[in-house]
Design a protein around this motif. Structure first.
Motif, PDB file in Angstrom:
ATOM      1  N   TRP A 261       0.862  -1.182   0.000  1.00 18.97           N
ATOM      2  CA  TRP A 261       0.000   0.000   0.000  1.00 18.97           C
ATOM      3  C   TRP A 261       0.896   1.229   0.000  1.00 18.97           C
ATOM      4  CZ3 TRP A 261      -2.714   2.209   4.923  1.00 18.97           C
ATOM      5  CH2 TRP A 261      -3.656   3.178   4.560  1.00 18.97           C
ATOM      6  N   GLY A 336      -6.198   6.851   5.525  1.00 22.47           N
ATOM      7  CA  GLY A 336      -6.713   5.757   4.707  1.00 22.47           C
ATOM      8  C   GLY A 336      -8.207   5.725   4.624  1.00 22.47           C
ATOM      9  N   GLU A 337      -8.846   6.249   5.641  1.00 22.36           N
ATOM     10  CA  GLU A 337     -10.285   6.175   5.753  1.00 22.36           C
ATOM     11  C   GLU A 337     -10.689   7.289   6.679  1.00 22.36           C
ATOM     12  OE1 GLU A 337     -13.116   2.655   6.195  1.00 22.36           O
ATOM     13  OE2 GLU A 337     -11.600   2.645   7.733  1.00 22.36           O
ATOM     14  N   PRO A 338     -11.975   7.622   6.684  1.00 23.20           N
ATOM     15  CA  PRO A 338     -12.387   8.648   7.647  1.00 23.20           C
ATOM     16  C   PRO A 338     -12.128   8.211   9.086  1.00 23.20           C
ATOM     17  CG  PRO A 338     -14.281   7.772   6.414  1.00 23.20           C
ATOM     18  CD  PRO A 338     -13.062   7.208   5.794  1.00 23.20           C
ATOM     19  N   ASP A 357      -5.483  13.036  11.951  1.00 24.53           N
ATOM     20  CA  ASP A 357      -5.941  12.472  10.682  1.00 24.53           C
ATOM     21  C   ASP A 357      -5.301  13.239   9.529  1.00 24.53           C
ATOM     22  OD1 ASP A 357      -7.380  10.993   8.860  1.00 24.53           O
ATOM     23  OD2 ASP A 357      -9.227  12.166   9.064  1.00 24.53           O
ATOM     24  N   ASN A 358      -5.016  12.522   8.443  1.00 27.06           N
ATOM     25  CA  ASN A 358      -4.570  13.227   7.243  1.00 27.06           C
ATOM     26  C   ASN A 358      -5.081  12.515   6.008  1.00 27.06           C
ATOM     27  OD1 ASN A 358      -2.241  11.250   6.671  1.00 27.06           O
ATOM     28  ND2 ASN A 358      -1.858  12.000   8.752  1.00 27.06           N
ATOM     29  N   TRP A 360      -4.822  11.757   1.766  1.00 24.76           N
ATOM     30  CA  TRP A 360      -4.140  11.724   0.470  1.00 24.76           C
ATOM     31  C   TRP A 360      -4.557  10.463  -0.261  1.00 24.76           C
ATOM     32  CZ3 TRP A 360       0.504   8.449  -0.148  1.00 24.76           C
ATOM     33  CH2 TRP A 360       0.854   7.745   1.009  1.00 24.76           C
ATOM     34  N   MET A 361      -3.973  10.222  -1.410  1.00 22.72           N
ATOM     35  CA  MET A 361      -4.364   9.066  -2.221  1.00 22.72           C
ATOM     36  C   MET A 361      -3.122   8.476  -2.882  1.00 22.72           C
ATOM     37  SD  MET A 361      -7.537  10.889  -4.238  1.00 22.72           S
ATOM     38  CE  MET A 361      -8.148   9.380  -4.989  1.00 22.72           C
ATOM     39  N   THR A 362      -3.232   7.236  -3.330  1.00 19.83           N
ATOM     40  CA  THR A 362      -2.141   6.629  -4.094  1.00 19.83           C
ATOM     41  C   THR A 362      -1.713   7.592  -5.201  1.00 19.83           C
ATOM     42  OG1 THR A 362      -3.107   4.459  -3.691  1.00 19.83           O
ATOM     43  CG2 THR A 362      -1.461   4.603  -5.437  1.00 19.83           C
ATOM     44  N   MET A 382     -10.361  16.288   8.480  1.00 21.23           N
ATOM     45  CA  MET A 382      -9.080  15.795   7.951  1.00 21.23           C
ATOM     46  C   MET A 382      -7.986  16.837   8.085  1.00 21.23           C
ATOM     47  SD  MET A 382     -10.447  13.763   4.591  1.00 21.23           S
ATOM     48  CE  MET A 382     -10.833  15.178   3.576  1.00 21.23           C
ATOM     49  N   ASP A 443     -13.454  12.165  -4.224  1.00 21.60           N
ATOM     50  CA  ASP A 443     -14.024  12.197  -2.874  1.00 21.60           C
ATOM     51  C   ASP A 443     -14.959  13.396  -2.760  1.00 21.60           C
ATOM     52  OD1 ASP A 443     -12.573  10.023  -2.073  1.00 21.60           O
ATOM     53  OD2 ASP A 443     -11.156  11.139  -0.842  1.00 21.60           O
ATOM     54  N   ARG A 458     -16.845   8.656  -0.740  1.00 15.14           N
ATOM     55  CA  ARG A 458     -16.445   8.553  -2.130  1.00 15.14           C
ATOM     56  C   ARG A 458     -17.626   9.001  -2.971  1.00 15.14           C
ATOM     57  NH1 ARG A 458     -11.760   8.839  -4.144  1.00 15.14           N
ATOM     58  NH2 ARG A 458     -12.321   7.731  -6.049  1.00 15.14           N
ATOM     59  N   LYS A 552      -9.700  -0.291   4.337  1.00 14.02           N
ATOM     60  CA  LYS A 552     -10.884   0.485   3.945  1.00 14.02           C
ATOM     61  C   LYS A 552     -12.102  -0.423   3.879  1.00 14.02           C
ATOM     62  CE  LYS A 552      -8.614   3.256   0.539  1.00 14.02           C
ATOM     63  NZ  LYS A 552      -7.688   3.865   1.450  1.00 14.02           N
TER      64      LYS A 552
HETATM   65  C1  WTA Z   1      -9.796   7.604   1.397  1.00 12.01           C
HETATM   66  C2  WTA Z   1      -4.459   6.264   0.953  1.00 12.01           C
HETATM   67  C3  WTA Z   1     -11.198   9.988   4.764  1.00 12.01           C
HETATM   68  C4  WTA Z   1     -10.341   8.565   0.355  1.00 12.01           C
HETATM   69  C5  WTA Z   1      -3.223   7.047   1.403  1.00 12.01           C
HETATM   70  C6  WTA Z   1      -9.241   8.577  -0.685  1.00 12.01           C
HETATM   71  C7  WTA Z   1      -9.633   9.017   3.417  1.00 12.01           C
HETATM   72  C8  WTA Z   1      -8.788   7.150  -0.660  1.00 12.01           C
HETATM   73  C9  WTA Z   1      -8.586   9.530   4.217  1.00 12.01           C
HETATM   74  C10 WTA Z   1      -7.357   6.978  -1.114  1.00 12.01           C
HETATM   75  C11 WTA Z   1      -8.954  10.295   5.361  1.00 12.01           C
HETATM   76  C12 WTA Z   1      -7.736   8.417   2.580  1.00 12.01           C
HETATM   77  N1  WTA Z   1     -10.267  10.496   5.587  1.00 12.01           N
HETATM   78  N2  WTA Z   1     -10.910   9.252   3.694  1.00 12.01           N
HETATM   79  N3  WTA Z   1      -8.043  10.791   6.186  1.00 12.01           N
HETATM   80  N4  WTA Z   1      -7.422   9.130   3.676  1.00 12.01           N
HETATM   81  N5  WTA Z   1      -9.055   8.327   2.427  1.00 12.01           N
HETATM   82  O1  WTA Z   1      -5.213   5.360  -2.574  1.00 12.01           O
HETATM   83  O2  WTA Z   1     -11.543   8.072  -0.180  1.00 12.01           O
HETATM   84  O3  WTA Z   1      -5.410   3.806  -0.578  1.00 12.01           O
HETATM   85  O4  WTA Z   1      -9.686   8.956  -1.966  1.00 12.01           O
HETATM   86  O5  WTA Z   1      -4.467   6.111  -0.397  1.00 12.01           O
HETATM   87  O6  WTA Z   1      -8.928   6.751   0.712  1.00 12.01           O
HETATM   88  O7  WTA Z   1      -6.928   5.707  -0.788  1.00 12.01           O
HETATM   89  P1  WTA Z   1      -5.470   5.174  -1.130  1.00 12.01           P
END
Ligand code: WTA
Length: 575
Positions: A261, A336-338, A357-358, A360-362, A382, A443, A458, A552
């Motif tokens: 991940w 990763g998630e809310p 909390d923070n 970001w995305m891949t 966030m 998002d 999402r 997630k």
């Molecule tokens: C979700 C993870 C809520 C979101 C590093 C995003 C979150 C997707 C949060 C990306 C957060 C990630 N609060 N939702 N703090 N962080 N997400 O690519 O929907 O595995 O678009 O990267 O996870 O997930 P990914």
């Protein structure tokens, strides 16, 4: 939100200046001065992460503590330098060249980290996979990327369909049983090759825009997408790790994420090492006892994990915490998630710290929105955009929505760690930038008067019920506040009258059982705490909720099961 809910910073002297000040003075260009290439013009992530420190007083500093049920080891920066040099030579000897994709498919182990750095040192591209992937998932990724080599284990080899993959010529096995070469591939023994390789290596100097790592990520439909990042991403990894993780030389940092991940690479490998920090990697499976004893054993000071883990620790109860000395902890983060406000308040109670909390995305490669150690924290939010990053909440036409309104979370392009392409899928790549000048995250979120961003869900998870747009996250968070609920997932279920009705799936804490009374109580709880239109008409108790390997909750899978539809790509689902 009451003003009394706001948590004041508890970390003394954080690396990051107060938010407004940091933002006013920030320029990514200034960050470049942290790297040797700023002087020498010679770029390579592995050099900046490892070798650079091995040439300073940090050479005997521990870069990596690794342990699992069988192993307990540590590696200094200097040791990492020489081991990754050796692995770079192993790759070069078998003919791996700049730009080749080399995949990793094995459990967490020191060999994973050595391999990543060795691959980068010869200018090749790292392709990390989760060890739990089955054959189809492995095949899809190796096929799409045209990988030429893979590092794996004898136990996992049966899931690597190399005979059907004409590009995959080299298989390096960590473990003893190495098959004979055949017409499809050459096999190598990791330990043997390492022992025979030189410790000295000429690093392949690359351009900042040269490919570095290819992370596959699944959407709700279609095959997984190969998200490509380049060496330039180090600028963001370095600065976000410094300011958000607040890494200092005396810290012991533990990122619990698997390198399959993106969190496990951007912040499990690059961010901390670019800052010369000591990292802990713990193999094996999650259990509250194992995790707390890991913090105690290494005196972890900074802990970066995910909501699913914090919710499981919360469900395990507060008593167990008294059995461990967690007093070394000074900073906790989640991604990763809310992250439900309830969890943040619980964290404050049991650890005495704010859980930051923070978001970001891949695709974004690094953190873009965060709660900073130098800023008051609003539980459930966030946080605010990283200095140098501009966030907007846009409607379908690309117009900015007023504060407080939920819309599409977009980021002004671009930033150092932004993905550079989706591997062999230009069309998909373009979809992210359909609004000129903006990256569309997919998002939903809103921004409050103080500039804090609140997650809605999402885009594809949004529920339309009786003309109201409802994000699942609010309802889930309300449900998790109830003493009986360990986890909750909410979906919209088509309904002739209402468009959609709200259906909630809940996993209960130990000691609670399913009953009509409980369901009624949960409905009352949502109605009184949130809104009548947010009340789940249907509630179903499950032993556990389907999740990805990064933790997630997979709402689309629950929805597909509910409606008897195909579930789509399940390769990233937990066992
Ligand atoms: C979700 C993870 C809520 C979101 C590093 C995003 C979150 C997707 C949060 C990306 C957060 C990630 N609060 N939702 N703090 N962080 N997400 O690519 O929907 O595995 O678009 O990267 O996870 O997930 P990914």
């Amino acid at each position: 939100m009451n003003v009394s809910d706001i948590l004041q910073p508890v970390i003394e002297n954080p690396n990051m200046p107060p938010y407004e000040e940091a933002r006013a003075n920030f320029d990514w260009k200034d960050v470049e001065k942290a790297f040797t290439w700023h002087e020498t013009g010679k770029v390579n992530m592995a050099y900046e992460a490892i070798d650079r420190h091995a040439d300073t007083w940090r050479k005997n500093k521990v870069a990596l503590y690794y342990s699992d049920q069988k192993r307990d080891e540590k590696y200094t920066f200097q040791e990492m330098k020489y081991l990754s040099n050796r692995f770079g030579n192993v790759l070069r000897n078998i003919g791996i060249e700049k730009g080749d994709r080399v995949f990793l498919f094995m459990p967490r182990s020191p060999e994973v980290y050595v391999s990543v750095m060795g691959i980068l040192k010869v200018g090749a591209v790292v392709g990390p996979l989760f060890e739990a992937f089955m054959e189809q998932a492995v095949r899809d990724r190796l096929e799409n990327s045209e990988a030429v080599a893979i590092v794996t284990t004898p136990a996992l080899l049966p899931r690597v369909p190399y005979k059907d993959l004409p590009h995959l010529k080299h298989i390096i096995l960590v473990g003893d049983e190495v098959p004979e070469n055949d017409e499809h591939a050459n096999f190598y023994n990791f330990e043997e090759e390492m022992a025979n390789a030189s410790e000295q290596l000429e690093i392949e100097w690359v351009e900042r825009e040269d490919p570095m790592i290819l992370h596959y990520t699944s959407g709700s439909t279609g095959k997984p997408k190969g998200v490509l990042h380049v060496h330039n991403a180090m600028i963001q990894h370095y600065q976000t790790a410094k300011w958000i993780l607040d890494l200092k030389d005396e810290d012991i940092f533990w990122c619990t994420a698997d390198p399959g991940w993106v969190t496990g690479t951007s912040y499990g490998i690059f961010g901390p090492w670019l800052n010369g920090a000591t990292s802990v990697i713990r193999g094996g499976r999650f259990s509250p006892e194992d995790w707390y004893s890991t913090i105690e054993k290494y005196k972890v000071t900074i802990w970066y994990s995910a909501p699913t883990a914090f919710r499981r620790l919360m469900a395990a109860g507060d008593d167990i915490i008294n059995n461990y000395d967690l007093s070394s902890l000074r900073h906790i983060l989640s991604v990763g998630e809310p992250l439900n406000a309830e969890v943040v308040h619980w964290g404050k109670k049991v650890y005495g710290l704010n859980i930051h909390d923070n978001w970001w995305m891949t695709e974004t490669g690094g953190i873009l929105i965060a709660n900073y150690p130098s800023m008051p924290l609003k539980p459930g939010s966030m946080g605010r955009p990283f200095p140098g990053i501009e966030v907007a909440i846009l409607d379908e036409n690309g117009n900015e929505l007023p504060r407080g309104q939920m819309g599409s979370l977009c980021i002004k392009t671009d930033w150092p760690s932004m993905m550079r392409k989706i591997w062999k899928n230009e069309e998909k790549f373009k979809e992210y930038f359909a609004i000129p000048g903006w990256y569309i995250s997919g998002d939903l979120a809103s921004m409050d008067e103080d500039g804090y961003v609140w997650f809605g869900g999402r885009d594809d998870d949004v529920i339309m019920t009786s003309g109201e747009r409802v994000g699942p996250f609010e309802i889930e968070s309300k449900l998790v506040e109830h003493p009986a609920v360990a986890e909750a997932a909410v979906i919209g279920k088509p309904d002739e009258v209402r468009g959609e009705i709200i259906k909630a799936f809940v996993a209960l804490k130990d000691g609670y059982t399913e009953s009509d009374e409980l369901n009624e109580d949960l409905r009352r709880h949502v109605k009184e705490g949130l809104a009548a239109h947010a009340v789940p008409r249907e509630i179903e108790v499950k032993d556990s909720l389907p999740k990805t390997r990064s933790g997630k909750i997979m709402r689309r899978v629950l929805k597909a099961w509910e409606l008897g539809l195909p579930t789509g790509d399940l390769s990233t689902m937990e066992d």
